[in-house]
Structure formats: C-alpha cells, structure tokens
Design an enzyme around this catalytic site. Sequence first.
Site, PDB file in Angstrom:
ATOM      1  N   CYS A  32       0.869  -1.188   0.000  1.00 39.40           N
ATOM      2  CA  CYS A  32       0.000   0.000   0.000  1.00 39.40           C
ATOM      3  C   CYS A  32       0.905   1.236   0.000  1.00 39.40           C
ATOM      4  O   CYS A  32       1.959   1.224  -0.629  1.00 39.40           O
ATOM      5  CB  CYS A  32      -0.948  -0.018   1.201  1.00 39.40           C
ATOM      6  SG  CYS A  32      -0.100  -0.038   2.801  1.00 39.40           S
ATOM      7  N   ALA A  33       0.493   2.292   0.694  1.00 34.94           N
ATOM      8  CA  ALA A  33       1.313   3.508   0.732  1.00 34.94           C
ATOM      9  C   ALA A  33       2.416   3.409   1.768  1.00 34.94           C
ATOM     10  O   ALA A  33       3.553   3.825   1.529  1.00 34.94           O
ATOM     11  CB  ALA A  33       0.439   4.731   1.013  1.00 34.94           C
TER      12      ALA A  33
END
Length: 763
Positions: free
Chosen positions: A634-635
């Site tokens: 993800c981030a």
Amino acid sequence: MKMEKILIIGGVAAGATAAAKARRISPSAKITMLEAGPDISFANCGLPYYIGGDIKSRSKLILQSPESFNEQYNVDVHTHTLVSAIDRKAHTVKAFDTRSGEQKEFSYTKLILAQGGRPVKPTIPGADNDHVFTLWTLEDMDKIANFLNEKKPKTAVVVGGGFIGLEMVEALVKRGLKVNVVEMMPHVMAVMEAETAGFIENELLSYGVGVNTSASVTEIRQREVKLDNGKVLAADMVLLSIGVRPTLQLAKETGLEIGEAGGLLVNDKLQTSDPDIYAAGDMVEIEHRVNGKKVRIPLAGPANRQGRIAAENALGGNHSYKGSIGTSVVRVFEAVAGTTGLSLKQARSLGMDADAVVVHKEHHTSYYPGAETVTVLLVYDRKTGVVLGGQTAGYEGADKRLDVIATATAAKLTVSELADVDFAYSPPIGTANDAMNMAAYTAENRMSGFSPSVTAAELDQFVSNKTPVYVDVRDSFAYEKSHIKGALHIPLEFLDQNLHEIPANRPVIVYDETGKKGHQALRILKGAGYREVTNISGGHTSLQRYARSLGFRNIKISLLPIEEKTIQGEEQKTEEKKEVKARDENSPLIVDVRTPEEFEDGAVPEAINIPLDELAERYYELGNNARREIVVYCATGARSAYAQRLLMQIGYTNVKNGGGIAAMMARRNAAKTTNAAPSTGPLVVDVRTPEEYYSGAYPGAINIPLDELHARMDELGSKSREITLYCASGARSAYAQRMLMQMGFTNTRNGGGIMQMMRQRVN
C-alpha cells in the site's frame, strides 16, 4: 422623572439593533428611528446570494418592515427621512422627507448615530454609465437583478477583490456570465496573507474567472473596461466594489470629533465627543483588541454588538465595548477562507516580535468519507507565545478553526494553552489531534528551536543572503508534478541511506507536501549532525499558493495546473465493475491494496489493484491456488499488513507484506535482472533516473535511464518492436526517441510525462 427620548439615525444593522435593545431595556422610553432609504433592518450581507440564486425569495432579506418593527417594538420608524442638521444645544434634529420634501423636527434626550457607510465610487471615465453598479442596499440589488434579467449580459468585470467583490463574482458566474475581477493590490483578499489568498485565487481560476491583480481600471466603456497595464476586458456590466467610506458629513457638520483612523471618534462606552450622542457601526472607529490601535472595521458582527451597547449606555448603562479583532470569512464557490486578529505582516509592521506557522490537516478523520484538508495559519508572539491572530482556509471546517483562533486571540491564550485544548472529536466531525492542536504543537517546536521553520511568505527574505540546499522529501510522483528548481529529491523513506548526497557545509531547507514529513526529515538531519536545517511550514502546498498569488523572487517553482470546475458540478459517473481474471493460478502476484485514485497516480509495474475494502469480496481474482506467492503493498505498509492477515485467514498460505510503494520499488530495482531474453512484444521504457523510477512508475515499464540507453539497447530486443518511452515531462523521452530512431528502431513513440501516461492508461 422625564421621559427618555431615544432618537436613532440609521435603521439597518447597528440602528435597528439599538432600537430593539432600547425597547427591551425601557418599556416606557419614546424611541424614534430615522432612515434615509426606503428599507430598514434588511440583510445586506445576503444581497449577493439573492443575485446568484442561492436565496430564492427577496422577501427573506427583509428582516423587518417599518410596520412590523413598530408593532413588535413600539418604535416610531420614519423611512425616506434624511437628517439635515443636529442642534446639540437644543437636543433637536432637523430632517426632511426625500419624496415630498416635507420638513420635520425631532427632539431627543439621547441620540444614537448609526449611519454606516457607503461604497466608494471612483472618479474614472464611465463610472456613471447605466451598466455600472455598486451593491449596498436592496435598491442596488434590484437594479442589478433587473439588468441581468432584461439585458442578459454575457460578460462582467468586478472591480475590487474584497469580500463583496468576490461574492459578486460567484453570483455572476452562477448567472452564466464570463467574469473578470480586477484588484489593484498584488492579490485578491488583500487583508489576508498571500498564501491564503492563493487558495481563493485557485478556486476563482478553476471556475474560469479571470484574475487581474496589481491592476487598476482607467476607463469604463460601453462594452469593455480598460486597465492601466494596457489590457482591455469585455464587460457588458461592471460592478464597483473597492471599499466602504463612513458616512460622516452630518457628524462633521455637527462638530463631533473625527479620529485618527478616519472614523467618528467614540470612547469605550461608544459616546462621541458629545456625551449625549452615541454612535455605532461602520461610521465609527474603535480599538483593535490585539494592538490597541484605532481602526475602522466595517463588519456586521461588530456593528450589531455596538448597537446593543450604545442603546444600553444611552439608557444609563455602563457597558464598555472592548473593541474588535476583525474576524471575517468569505466563501467563494466552495472555497472558504477567513482571517482574525493580526496577520504576520501586520504584526511585524507594528513592531511586534511575531512568528507564524502553517499546517494542512484533514478536517475530520481521513478514513471517514468526505475528509477535506483544512489550513491553519497561526500568528503568535515569539517570546511569550501569546496568540495574535491567524487565518484558515479549506473546503470544510475552516470556519470552525477560525472561531477557535478568534477566541484564543481575544482571550490572549498562549500556543501552549491552545495545544492542550480538548476539541470535539468523532470520526465524521474531527480528529483526535485537531488542526488547531497541530498548529499549536508546530508553533511550540518553532519557538523552542526543536523544529525551526519558515513560512512561504518569509522564504524569500530568509534565503536572500544564503546559498541553501533544498531537499524535497516527497514521493516521485509529487516531485515530478512540481518542485523547487534545483532541489535534491530524496524521498523520506530513503533519507537515512542518502545523507551523503546533502552537503554538510550549507544551510539545508527541507519540505514535503504539508510540512509534517518535512519536520520528520529535519529531525533526521539534525540527528545526523546537520546544524542549520529549516522546514518550510506548510510544505509544497503553501509554496504553491504563495507562488500563485504573489510569486517568489529567490526561488523558482512551477505552478500546478488549474483544476477545471463548473457550477453544475461533475456528473456522477457510475463505473461498471469488471471482473478481472487472474493471468494464471501459479505465477507470483503483486497486489496494490490502495484506493483506485492512489493506484492511478503510480503503481509497482505488473501490480493489480484490489482496494483493501474490496479484498474480501474480490479475493477470487487471486486464483484458487492457496500456495500461490502473493505480495501485497500500500502507501506505508499499514493497510497491506491488514490485507496479509485477511488473505491468510481466507486460506492463502504464501502471502507477504511488501510494505509501502517506495520500499517495493527499491526492492524491485535491486532484484531486477538486466540480461533477460529480449522480447518482440510492446515495451514501455522509463528513461528517468533509478531514484525517480523507485518512487513509482508506469505499470509494466522497465527502467533504462537516458544516460544508459545507448549502452543498454540490446535489452530492447527487435528493432521493429513497438517501444513507448516516457520520463517526467516528456523532454528526456523525446531525446531518447530520436536516439533510438537514429540507431534503427523504427517503431518508437514518445509517451510524454509519467502523469500523461497514467491518464492515458486510466482512459
């Protein structure tokens, strides 16, 4: 005991409020109100919203009529009554009916002046033309509305970029006109800091409004307006909104004292130089609560409060008016910005030892739908920490934070006291640490030297005698869109490993998008022994807004493109969910569990996008092989850790958490083999540097930096192969295309910049 005779000249905000308050105090006093115009107690702040169509009914703007006011308060109301003279010795007032010319005389024991102000009308050629308007009364509003309905103008120029001017810009755009605003100061909303004004200017430009600053009108013609910079703007109609002048002729003729700020002088009881004459509203000058200076603040809130106090004291009260801090707010289309107390520039011009900080934070929790960024600019005394004022901006929550700053300013709270305030929190309403808490923490850090910072407004002066190194710690996608020219780009995740790239003998200025990661980067550099490190308060967001409204002298930064908006709003698009079939059941798979919007901005090549919220429903897209190697990312690694647990609960046994996208790209590059057998299928080549590529690339692209392209052409395969090249902006890829064509590659294409590539991919 003689009867009190309260005579009030002026019947709108301060005057009507004074009359109502006087009656509530004294049931027996004779109260008379004289109004030169046809209306009393109307909502003049609502006039632009009627013209724009937000307020549908004209009658809603009429809060009281002379008849209803008399019935409710037993006040004798005379409209169309212009006062010509005051006899202070005889305690009488002479007036006449502006319709019939009938002469009238009124006596008083106490007189309250509430004549307000009038719009300034410049003496320029054409200012008296029939298509030129001001907006102050219902009659003005009706003239504008009738002109719009009957003449159906297509273009308009609004002269003046203050509160009323910008509200009228919005109103005219909503009526379908192409509008230009002209402001003689360097930016619109001159009372605000340049970066706050930049937020408003972005919104104006988004809706197609022409913004003409540092410009004055020299002539108004029948269909156009000429500016002093030579520009000619189309104008089927013109609205003048360049300021308000207090109505002082009667006061001057009466011999009442005028103050240093150009308004009628009153004491803290709102008495004029004549103890039997009180005054309130836009015509008076008052004390600024922060610096004690005499100022004129023509706002509805102070006018109403002054009217109440003047009435109370005229009837024997002893209520002191403590002054105003000038809290004001404007909404332009969907953007809201406000100011209270002193700006940093005002505070320093008054000799105050002031500093400011800026934070940009979600107005409620980011995970709850609808979170919008709210900006808080907090001004404070550098030694004591006392809050001196501030500004806010945003699409949601700006008004709430502005009221907090106003309260803190009036109460003379310190930033440390503000930091400890408990603000209302639940996910749809706020955050556990509100933007106000964060602004106060940031101010404490600047005061203590724990995290030195500089605002966008201070940056030019700060670097004027320095040769700093700028370090941009944002991700590659943000950096490519806009950055300070010459800045080193080192994403925060890689800062520790790349400290050797930053000179140790020069001042270092770090920045990220909002200032938060910049603070973290500063602490890393300080810990590594860098002595002179400064964070840009508000980060790249503040830089963009300041550059938009005022511009920098000592740095260069490209402006982000303006987002186009329409009054009707974007049509709701219903996207059909397409079933994505796994390529096979056995090959390793990379899954990006961020939102589609995050994925579209740049992803790990070959990754598929299944947002975390949809993973439980779409896991079948991963195939039926429970032992398949699956890497989720993800981030930052937080959502992917959750995704890993979820898939393992479902039954997948070989799931790895790849962490954040930056870490994924770094590992991918390290593991990438350069001797893979050439293919003949279409190929996408990223010719940026490895550092740029690490932070996010077009899915499926391989990285061959432009400087290495000549030596690594064997990796491209057949010379007839379809090859698309891209970089950050399209410049390097254009050069690469020419190079390959010279070497015999016949089917090359320049894809341009990475954002262009991503948009084409989405479309």
